[in-house]
Design an enzyme around this catalytic site. Structure first.
Site, PDB file in Angstrom:
ATOM      1  N   SER A 141      21.340  69.633 -72.900  1.00  0.00           N
ATOM      2  CA  SER A 141      22.814  69.589 -73.685  1.00  0.00           C
ATOM      3  C   SER A 141      23.116  70.859 -73.722  1.00  0.00           C
ATOM      4  O   SER A 141      22.482  71.843 -73.730  1.00  0.00           O
ATOM      5  CB  SER A 141      22.622  68.848 -75.030  1.00  0.00           C
ATOM      6  N   TYR A 154      17.907  69.230 -82.861  1.00  0.00           N
ATOM      7  CA  TYR A 154      18.021  68.659 -81.606  1.00  0.00           C
ATOM      8  C   TYR A 154      18.021  69.694 -80.546  1.00  0.00           C
ATOM      9  O   TYR A 154      17.525  69.786 -79.478  1.00  0.00           O
ATOM     10  CB  TYR A 154      19.163  67.799 -81.717  1.00  0.00           C
ATOM     11  N   LYS A 158      16.573  70.884 -76.924  1.00  0.00           N
ATOM     12  CA  LYS A 158      17.302  71.096 -75.673  1.00  0.00           C
ATOM     13  C   LYS A 158      17.221  72.408 -74.964  1.00  0.00           C
ATOM     14  O   LYS A 158      17.277  72.627 -73.801  1.00  0.00           O
ATOM     15  CB  LYS A 158      18.839  70.657 -75.776  1.00  0.00           C
TER      16      LYS A 158
HETATM   17  N1  LIG Z   1      26.364  61.645 -75.404  1.00  0.00           N
HETATM   18  C1  LIG Z   1      26.558  62.793 -75.536  1.00  0.00           C
HETATM   19  O1  LIG Z   1      27.557  63.486 -75.922  1.00  0.00           O
HETATM   20  C2  LIG Z   1      25.384  63.826 -74.976  1.00  0.00           C
HETATM   21  C3  LIG Z   1      25.665  65.316 -74.681  1.00  0.00           C
HETATM   22  C4  LIG Z   1      24.794  66.060 -74.411  1.00  0.00           C
HETATM   23  C5  LIG Z   1      23.552  65.708 -73.749  1.00  0.00           C
HETATM   24  N2  LIG Z   1      23.109  64.102 -74.161  1.00  0.00           N
HETATM   25  C6  LIG Z   1      21.876  63.870 -73.579  1.00  0.00           C
HETATM   26  O2  LIG Z   1      21.961  62.764 -72.665  1.00  0.00           O
HETATM   27  C7  LIG Z   1      21.124  61.775 -72.619  1.00  0.00           C
HETATM   28  C8  LIG Z   1      21.647  60.479 -72.778  1.00  0.00           C
HETATM   29  O3  LIG Z   1      22.243  60.111 -73.833  1.00  0.00           O
HETATM   30  P1  LIG Z   1      23.195  59.131 -73.947  1.00  0.00           P
HETATM   31  O4  LIG Z   1      24.141  59.797 -74.690  1.00  0.00           O
HETATM   32  O5  LIG Z   1      23.295  58.466 -72.745  1.00  0.00           O
HETATM   33  O6  LIG Z   1      22.625  58.222 -75.064  1.00  0.00           O
HETATM   34  P2  LIG Z   1      22.568  56.460 -75.226  1.00  0.00           P
HETATM   35  O7  LIG Z   1      23.973  55.968 -74.868  1.00  0.00           O
HETATM   36  O8  LIG Z   1      22.083  56.574 -76.635  1.00  0.00           O
HETATM   37  O9  LIG Z   1      21.385  55.885 -74.364  1.00  0.00           O
HETATM   38  C9  LIG Z   1      20.149  56.476 -74.579  1.00  0.00           C
HETATM   39  C10 LIG Z   1      19.131  55.766 -73.953  1.00  0.00           C
HETATM   40  O10 LIG Z   1      17.789  56.044 -73.878  1.00  0.00           O
HETATM   41  C11 LIG Z   1      16.986  54.821 -74.434  1.00  0.00           C
HETATM   42  N3  LIG Z   1      15.721  55.680 -75.379  1.00  0.00           N
HETATM   43  C12 LIG Z   1      16.029  56.099 -76.587  1.00  0.00           C
HETATM   44  N4  LIG Z   1      15.070  56.304 -77.188  1.00  0.00           N
HETATM   45  C13 LIG Z   1      13.825  56.126 -76.134  1.00  0.00           C
HETATM   46  C14 LIG Z   1      12.647  56.064 -76.158  1.00  0.00           C
HETATM   47  N5  LIG Z   1      12.024  56.569 -77.096  1.00  0.00           N
HETATM   48  N6  LIG Z   1      11.931  55.602 -75.129  1.00  0.00           N
HETATM   49  C15 LIG Z   1      12.716  55.211 -73.825  1.00  0.00           C
HETATM   50  N7  LIG Z   1      13.951  55.086 -73.927  1.00  0.00           N
HETATM   51  C16 LIG Z   1      14.698  55.431 -74.999  1.00  0.00           C
HETATM   52  C17 LIG Z   1      18.044  53.934 -74.939  1.00  0.00           C
HETATM   53  O11 LIG Z   1      17.627  52.614 -74.828  1.00  0.00           O
HETATM   54  P3  LIG Z   1      16.733  51.684 -75.843  1.00  0.00           P
HETATM   55  O12 LIG Z   1      17.233  51.741 -77.040  1.00  0.00           O
HETATM   56  O13 LIG Z   1      16.343  50.388 -75.130  1.00  0.00           O
HETATM   57  O14 LIG Z   1      15.467  52.751 -75.788  1.00  0.00           O
HETATM   58  C18 LIG Z   1      19.139  54.198 -74.016  1.00  0.00           C
HETATM   59  O15 LIG Z   1      18.821  53.725 -72.641  1.00  0.00           O
HETATM   60  C19 LIG Z   1      20.154  62.405 -73.848  1.00  0.00           C
HETATM   61  O16 LIG Z   1      19.216  63.262 -73.475  1.00  0.00           O
HETATM   62  C20 LIG Z   1      21.115  63.093 -74.570  1.00  0.00           C
HETATM   63  O17 LIG Z   1      20.472  64.253 -75.519  1.00  0.00           O
HETATM   64  C21 LIG Z   1      24.089  63.501 -74.544  1.00  0.00           C
END
Ligand SMILES: NC(=O)c1ccc[n+]([C@@H]2O[C@H](COP(=O)([O-])OP(=O)(O)OC[C@H]3O[C@@H](n4cnc5c(N)ncnc54)[C@H](OP(=O)(O)O)[C@@H]3O)[C@@H](O)[C@H]2O)c1
Length: 253
Positions: A141, A154, A158
């Site tokens: 991130s 968090y 990262k």
């Molecule tokens: N969205 C942002 O603004 C943003 C910005 C920077 C970085 N990121 C990073 O991008 C990545 C994805 O984020 P996202 O925004 O796409 O999140 P999201 O929409 O909440 O999706 C998270 C995914 O991870 C799975 N998950 C969560 N905990 C888990 C666990 N313990 N074991 C296995 N699967 C798990 C969830 O499914 P289940 O609930 O079925 O497990 C879901 O498929 C993360 O690393 C996040 O830190 C996001």
């Protein structure tokens, strides 16, 4: 439909939603055989149907060693030797000053965001990537480069992932490349509280590109890093992907 990942086997953690689903979808469109995993079987099944192409799913919790071994085993058995691992799933159970965090949420954040990507990488390496080579992509991130009043815990994980990317790139070359993406605010469930409603518009104004990110923005950069013909001489790198937000822009008016 392209063929940039034709014949490749890709495993995407957290592939049932958001950024992970976006990456799985693009990789499948580019010819990869994709395994998605997350904790909930139904969400994985739904996502697999939506993605189409050669996509399979095996549910699992990324923090559990036995789940990891089962998912990696299922991927190799059903799809073939793993060429690409995307360490995408993460958690953020705490918001507030880091100094006040409780031990349980600190441990959980480190376990899921930092320890799990390390051992999933070790898992695919030992399952065959050390012989066949491949690509590891860690989803970090932009927070890994900054301090924050509420996301400090968090962000520490990262930042660790950015360093882990360099360390593993040094160790796993020349056959396996290890890179990372550092997205800014992407419109997914994970960050909904930060972008829903008027707030999102305000944040977007601080981005020179004047919009928030979409999962597909991240997926396109993921494709670059996992396509040997595009990034075959790139390893240990982290790409910031934030509409220019981190260059300190303030739109006037
Ligand atoms: N969205 C942002 O603004 C943003 C910005 C920077 C970085 N990121 C990073 O991008 C990545 C994805 O984020 P996202 O925004 O796409 O999140 P999201 O929409 O909440 O999706 C998270 C995914 O991870 C799975 N998950 C969560 N905990 C888990 C666990 N313990 N074991 C296995 N699967 C798990 C969830 O499914 P289940 O609930 O079925 O497990 C879901 O498929 C993360 O690393 C996040 O830190 C996001």
């Amino acid at each position: 439909m392209g063929n940039r990942l034709e014949g490749k086997v890709a495993l995407v953690t957290g592939g049932s939603r958001g950024i992970g689903k976006g990456i799985a979808k693009l990789f499948a469109r580019e010819g990869a055989k994709v395994m998605i995993t997350s904790r909930k079987a139904e969400s994985c099944e739904e996502a697999a149907k939506e993605i189409g192409g050669t996509v399979d799913f095996e549910p699992g919790h990324i923090g559990k060693q036995e789940d990891m071994e089962r998912v990696i085993g299922a991927t190799s058995d059903r799809l073939g030797a793993i060429d690409i691992l995307v360490n995408n799933a993460a958690t953020n159970p705490y918001a507030g000053p880091m100094i006040d965090v409780d031990r349980a949420r600190w441990d959980k954040t480190l376990e899921i965001n930092m320890t799990a990507p390390m051992f999933w990488t070790q898992g695919v390496w030992q399952a065959g990537m050390k012989e066949t080579g491949g690509s590891i992509l860690n989803i970090s991130s932009v927070g890994g480069f900054h301090t924050s009043p509420i996301l400090g815990v968090y962000d520490v994980t990262k930042a660790a992932l950015i360093h882990m990317t360099k360390q593993l790139a040094a160790e796993l070359g020349p056959k396996t490349r290890v890179n990372a993406l550092a997205p800014g605010l992407i419109k997914t469930d994970f960050a909904r509280v930060l972008w829903e409603g008027e707030r999102g518009g305000e944040v977007a104004k601080a981005y020179p590109l004047n919009r928030l990110g979409e999962p597909d923005d991240v997926a396109k950069a993921a494709l670059y890093f996992c396509d040997d013909s595009a990034s075959g001489w790139v390893t240990g790198q982290t790409l910031i992907l934030d509409g220019g937000g981190s260059i300190g822009f303030k739109r006037v008016g």
